[in-house]
Design a protein around this motif. Structure first.
Motif, mmCIF file in Angstrom:
data_model
loop_
_atom_site.group_PDB
_atom_site.id
_atom_site.type_symbol
_atom_site.label_atom_id
_atom_site.label_comp_id
_atom_site.label_asym_id
_atom_site.label_seq_id
_atom_site.Cartn_x
_atom_site.Cartn_y
_atom_site.Cartn_z
ATOM 1 N N PHE A 1 0.803 -1.226 0.000
ATOM 2 C CA PHE A 1 0.000 0.000 0.000
ATOM 3 C C PHE A 1 0.826 1.261 0.000
ATOM 4 O O PHE A 1 0.609 2.169 -0.789
ATOM 5 C CB PHE A 1 -0.964 -0.005 1.196
ATOM 6 N N SER A 2 1.757 1.349 0.933
ATOM 7 C CA SER A 2 2.523 2.599 1.036
ATOM 8 C C SER A 2 3.927 2.306 1.557
ATOM 9 O O SER A 2 4.088 1.644 2.576
ATOM 10 C CB SER A 2 1.829 3.559 1.998
ATOM 11 N N SER A 3 4.926 2.831 0.832
ATOM 12 C CA SER A 3 6.311 2.690 1.293
ATOM 13 C C SER A 3 6.854 4.058 1.719
ATOM 14 O O SER A 3 8.057 4.263 1.752
ATOM 15 C CB SER A 3 7.184 2.099 0.187
ATOM 16 N N THR A 4 5.955 4.972 2.057
ATOM 17 C CA THR A 4 6.383 6.334 2.398
ATOM 18 C C THR A 4 7.289 6.362 3.634
ATOM 19 O O THR A 4 8.292 7.063 3.655
ATOM 20 C CB THR A 4 5.144 7.225 2.654
ATOM 21 N N LEU A 5 6.942 5.583 4.642
ATOM 22 C CA LEU A 5 7.691 5.663 5.906
ATOM 23 C C LEU A 5 8.696 4.528 6.084
ATOM 24 O O LEU A 5 9.450 4.512 7.056
ATOM 25 C CB LEU A 5 6.725 5.678 7.093
ATOM 26 N N GLY A 6 8.696 3.563 5.180
ATOM 27 C CA GLY A 6 9.613 2.428 5.312
ATOM 28 C C GLY A 6 9.143 1.292 4.429
ATOM 29 O O GLY A 6 8.190 1.452 3.647
ATOM 30 N N PHE B 1 -4.802 -0.792 3.908
ATOM 31 C CA PHE B 1 -5.053 0.653 4.095
ATOM 32 C C PHE B 1 -4.989 1.015 5.577
ATOM 33 O O PHE B 1 -4.338 1.995 5.973
ATOM 34 C CB PHE B 1 -6.423 0.998 3.503
ATOM 35 N N GLU B 2 -5.657 0.207 6.403
ATOM 36 C CA GLU B 2 -5.613 0.437 7.859
ATOM 37 C C GLU B 2 -4.178 0.424 8.371
ATOM 38 O O GLU B 2 -3.793 1.176 9.257
ATOM 39 C CB GLU B 2 -6.382 -0.678 8.582
ATOM 40 N N GLN B 3 -3.406 -0.493 7.777
ATOM 41 C CA GLN B 3 -2.033 -0.710 8.244
ATOM 42 C C GLN B 3 -1.168 0.533 8.049
ATOM 43 O O GLN B 3 -0.278 0.810 8.856
ATOM 44 C CB GLN B 3 -1.447 -1.901 7.475
ATOM 45 N N VAL B 4 -1.425 1.291 6.991
ATOM 46 C CA VAL B 4 -0.579 2.463 6.692
ATOM 47 C C VAL B 4 -0.620 3.458 7.852
ATOM 48 O O VAL B 4 0.417 3.898 8.363
ATOM 49 C CB VAL B 4 -1.032 3.154 5.386
ATOM 50 N N LEU B 5 -1.847 3.788 8.293
ATOM 51 C CA LEU B 5 -1.968 4.788 9.361
ATOM 52 C C LEU B 5 -1.561 4.197 10.709
ATOM 53 O O LEU B 5 -0.964 4.870 11.553
ATOM 54 C CB LEU B 5 -3.394 5.327 9.429
ATOM 55 N N LYS B 6 -1.866 2.917 10.901
ATOM 56 C CA LYS B 6 -1.458 2.251 12.153
ATOM 57 C C LYS B 6 0.059 2.280 12.289
ATOM 58 O O LYS B 6 0.604 2.649 13.332
ATOM 59 C CB LYS B 6 -1.950 0.796 12.131
ATOM 60 N N ASN B 7 0.736 1.902 11.222
ATOM 61 C CA ASN B 7 2.197 1.848 11.279
ATOM 62 C C ASN B 7 2.793 3.229 11.487
ATOM 63 O O ASN B 7 3.782 3.400 12.210
ATOM 64 C CB ASN B 7 2.752 1.185 10.012
ATOM 65 N N ALA B 8 2.140 4.233 10.889
ATOM 66 C CA ALA B 8 2.600 5.610 11.095
ATOM 67 C C ALA B 8 2.460 5.999 12.563
ATOM 68 O O ALA B 8 3.345 6.644 13.135
ATOM 69 C CB ALA B 8 1.791 6.559 10.218
ATOM 70 N N LEU C 1 7.476 4.367 14.160
ATOM 71 C CA LEU C 1 8.624 3.592 13.670
ATOM 72 C C LEU C 1 8.683 3.689 12.136
ATOM 73 O O LEU C 1 7.735 4.136 11.496
ATOM 74 C CB LEU C 1 8.504 2.135 14.144
ATOM 75 N N SER C 2 9.813 3.228 11.567
ATOM 76 C CA SER C 2 10.011 3.409 10.120
ATOM 77 C C SER C 2 9.446 2.234 9.330
ATOM 78 O O SER C 2 10.186 1.386 8.827
ATOM 79 C CB SER C 2 11.502 3.548 9.821
ATOM 80 N N ILE C 3 8.150 2.174 9.239
ATOM 81 C CA ILE C 3 7.507 1.077 8.500
ATOM 82 C C ILE C 3 6.366 1.612 7.648
ATOM 83 O O ILE C 3 5.534 2.382 8.109
ATOM 84 C CB ILE C 3 6.990 -0.047 9.441
ATOM 85 N N ALA D 1 4.276 -2.920 15.961
ATOM 86 C CA ALA D 1 5.390 -2.191 16.588
ATOM 87 C C ALA D 1 6.484 -3.183 17.009
ATOM 88 O O ALA D 1 7.678 -2.940 16.785
ATOM 89 C CB ALA D 1 4.887 -1.413 17.794
ATOM 90 N N THR D 2 6.060 -4.306 17.558
ATOM 91 C CA THR D 2 7.057 -5.288 17.988
ATOM 92 C C THR D 2 7.689 -5.994 16.791
ATOM 93 O O THR D 2 8.853 -6.409 16.834
ATOM 94 C CB THR D 2 6.422 -6.285 18.983
ATOM 95 N N SER D 3 6.941 -6.089 15.704
ATOM 96 C CA SER D 3 7.550 -6.582 14.463
ATOM 97 C C SER D 3 8.673 -5.649 14.030
ATOM 98 O O SER D 3 9.729 -6.088 13.571
ATOM 99 C CB SER D 3 6.508 -6.638 13.343
ATOM 100 N N ALA D 4 8.443 -4.345 14.168
ATOM 101 C CA ALA D 4 9.497 -3.384 13.805
ATOM 102 C C ALA D 4 10.689 -3.542 14.756
ATOM 103 O O ALA D 4 11.845 -3.417 14.333
ATOM 104 C CB ALA D 4 8.948 -1.968 13.846
ATOM 105 N N LEU D 5 10.404 -3.862 16.012
ATOM 106 C CA LEU D 5 11.509 -4.106 16.957
ATOM 107 C C LEU D 5 12.262 -5.385 16.555
ATOM 108 O O LEU D 5 13.482 -5.482 16.702
ATOM 109 C CB LEU D 5 10.981 -4.234 18.394
#
Ligand code: NDP
Length: 447
Positions: free
Chosen positions: A85-90, A112-119, A123-125, A377-381
Motif C-alpha cells: 500500500f505505502s512505502s512512504t515511511l519504510g 489501508f488500515e495498516q498504513v496509518l497504524k504503522n505511522a 517507527l520506520s515502516i 510495533a514489535t515486528s518493527a523491533l
C-alpha cells in the motif's frame, strides 16, 4: 457542499468506482476520510499535492495462483495476495492472513488500515497486507508446509528486508512463518532474517512478538482508564475470539487486575464467571486447535452462552476476532449493561453503526489502528534486532512495547484535543497517523 467536503466526496466516489464491490475497503476508507476535513483545512498543501488521492490507491497489488498437493495426492489451487500500500515511511509492513474469506477487498482494507497504524507507532515502516483463501483449519502440518512453500515460491520475488516484510495474522502463526521463511531461505540462498517477522526466537524472532498485539491492547486500555482516573483493577472484561490477539489480551488483562469473563471462537462463546483459565484455553485453542466448547466441558462453572457475546455484562469489551463482528445490536447491549470502554483488538471489528451507538451513549471507543498497533510495533523491533544481530530480553521488548503504546495513546489524545474533539480516539488516531504520512509524502514528491 463546501469545496473541501466535495473534494473528499470525490475521492470516495473514485475509490468506490475503481474498487467495485470491495465493501470492506470502502468502509475503511470512508471512516478515515470522515476525519480528515479539519486537517486538510489547516494544511491546504496536502490537498494541492493530491496526498489523499494517492494514499487511497495501493502502490502495487499482486494476485497469484498457489497450487499444492493435499495428503490424498489431490491437486488443490488457492489464490494468494499481497497489497503493497505505502512505502512512504519504510518497507511495506503488515501480516498475512490465511482464511477462506480472504479476497482482494479484505487485503486492501487491511493494507489501508495498516498504513496509518504503522505511522502511529512512530517507527520506520510502510503499510501492506497479504494472505490467501487457504484454510489451515483441519489441515495436517505437512499440508500446511506444502501450501506455505508454494505460496512463498511466488511471494519471494516481491518481499525483502528493505522492500516488504510480512508477518502473521489470522491463520498464520509461528508454524506458518517457519515454513514460509524456510522456503524463502532455500530459494534465495540467503538467511535474510529481516524478511519476515513473527519468527521463532531461536531463528531470529523477537521475544514477546507473539504476545505483543494482545499485551499492547491491554496496556492501551489501562492508559485509557487511567486518563479517566480509573484502572483495570476489578473490571469485568469480555474478549471475543480466542486466537493470538485474544489469548494474550486475556493474559495481560488478568495481570493488570481485570477479570475476563467471556471469550469466543467462530463456533460460539463461553462464559466463565471465575475468570477465563488461560492455561486451559491455550491447551484447547493453541495446542489442540480445538473448539471453544471443549473449554466449557472441562470447567465446572463455565458454560457455553446463548445469543451474542456482547450481551454478557461487562465494563470493558475487547473485540479480538474479525471485521464487523460487533454490530449496532451488540453495541446497544453493551451500552445497556453499563460498558464504558470498547477497544478493538481485531481490525475494524466494530461496524460504523455500532460506533455511532457507542458514541451517542458516551462509551469510549478506541479503533484498532491505535489499540492493536503493538503487534506491528514489535515486528518493527524484531526488524531492528535482525539488522543489528541482537536478541533483546523479554523484559526489554515488553518495556519498549509499553512505551510505544503509551506514546500512541498520548498522540491520539493530544491530536483529538488539538482538533477540538477531546476524547475522540478515532479522530485522534486518523489525524495523527495521516499527518505523519502526509508530511513525508510532501517531502518525497509525487511518486
Ligand atoms: P487467530 O487466527 O489467531 O484468531 C482468530 C480468532 O477469532 C479465532 O479464535 C477464531 O475462531 C475467531 N473468529 C474468527 N471469526 C470469528 C467470528 N465470526 N466470530 C467469533 N470468533 C471468530 O487471529 P489473530 O488473533 O491473529 O487475529 C485476530 C484479529 O486481530 C484479526 O482481525 C487480525 O487482523 C487482528 N490483528 C492481529 C494481529 C496479530 O499480531 N496477530 C495484529 C493486529 C491485528 P476459530 O478458532 O473458530 O477460527
Amino acid at each position: 457542499m463546501p469545496e473541501l467536503e466535495q473534494r473528499l466526496q470525490d475521492v470516495y466516489d473514485e475509490v468506490t468506482s475503481r474498487n467495485r464491490g470491495d465493501d470492506v475497503f470502502h468502509q475503511a476508507v470512508l471512516e478515515v476520510l470522515e476525519s480528515l476535513g479539519p486537517v486538510l483545512e489547516r494544511h491546504p498543501e496536502y490537498v494541492d499535492a493530491g496526498v489523499v488521492r494517492r494514499l487511497v490507491e495501493p502502490e502495487r497489488q499482486v494476485v497469484f495462483r498457489v497450487p499444492w498437493v493435499d495428503d490424498d495426492g489431490r491437486v488443490r489451487v488457492n489464490r494468494g495476495f499481497r497489497v503493497e500500500f505505502s512505502s512512504t515511511l519504510g518497507p511495506y509492513k503488515g501480516g498475512l492472513r490465511f482464511h477462506p474469506s480472504v479476497d482482494v477487498a479484505t487485503v486492501k482494507f487491511l493494507g489501508f488500515e495498516q498504513v496509518l497504524k504503522n505511522a502511529l507507532t512512530g517507527l520506520s515502516i510502510g503499510g501492506g497486507k497479504g494472505g490467501s483463501d487457504f484454510d489451515p483449519k483441519g489441515r495436517s502440518d505437512a499440508e500446511v508446509m506444502r501450501f506455505c512453500q508454494s505460496f512463498m515460491t511466488e511471494l519471494y520475488r516481491h518481499v525483502g528486508e528493505h522492500t516488504d516484510v510480512p508477518a502473521g495474522d489470522q491463520g498464520v502463526s509461528t508454524r506458518e512463518i517457519g515454513y514460509l521463511f524456510g522456503q524463502y531461505k532455500r530459494i534465495t540462498n540467503r538467511f535474510e532474517a529481516g524478511v519476515l517477522t513473527g519468527k521463532g526466537p531461536a531463528w531470529g524472532g523477537s521475544r514477546i512478538r507473539t504476545e505483543a498485539t494482545g499485551y499492547g491492547l491491554a496496556f492501551f486500555v489501562r492508559d485509557v482508564l487511567e486518563a479517566h482516573d480509573s484502572s483495570l483493577d476489578g473490571k469485568r472484561v469480555v474478549v471475543s475470539g480466542s486466537g493470538n490477539v485474544a489469548i494474550h489480551a486475556i493474559e495481560k488483562v488478568h495481570q493488570l487486575g481485570g477479570t475476563v469473563v467471556a471469550c469466543s471462537d467462530s463456533s460460539g462463546f463461553v462464559v466463565d464467571e471465575d475468570g477465563i483459565d488461560l492455561e486451559l484455553l491455550k491447551q484447547v485453542k493453541l495446542e489442540r486447535r480445538g473448539r471453544i466448547a471443549e473449554y466449557a466441558e472441562q470447567r465446572d462453572r463455565a458454560a457455553m452462552g446463548s445469543g451474542s457475546i456482547w450481551e454478557v455484562p461487562c465494563d470493558v469489551a475487547l473485540p479480538c476476532a474479525t471485521q464487523n463482528e460487533l454490530d449496532d445490536k451488540g453495541a446497544a447491549s453493551l451500552v445497556e449493561n453499563g460498558c464504558t470502554v470498547v477497544a478493538e483488538g481485531a481490525n475494524m471489528p466494530t461496524t460504523p453503526e455500532a460506533v455511532d451507538v457507542l458514541r451517542e451513549a458516551g462509551v469510549t471507543f478506541v479503533p484498532g489502528k491505535a489499540a492493536n498497533a503493538g503487534g506491528v510495533a514489535t515486528s518493527a523491533l524484531e526488524m531492528q534486532q535482525n539488522a543489528s544481530r541482537e536478541s533483546w530480553t523479554a523484559d526489554d521488548v515488553e518495556r519498549r512495547l509499553e512505551t510505544v503504546m503509551r506514546d500512541i495513546h498520548t498522540a491520539c489524545v493530544t491530536t483529538a484535543e488539538e482538533y477540538g474533539a477531546p476524547g475522540d480516539y478515532a479522530l485522534g488516531a486518523n489525524i495523527a497517523g495521516f499527518t505523519r504520512v502526509a508530511d513525508a509524502m510532501l517531502a518525497q514528491g509525487v511518486v
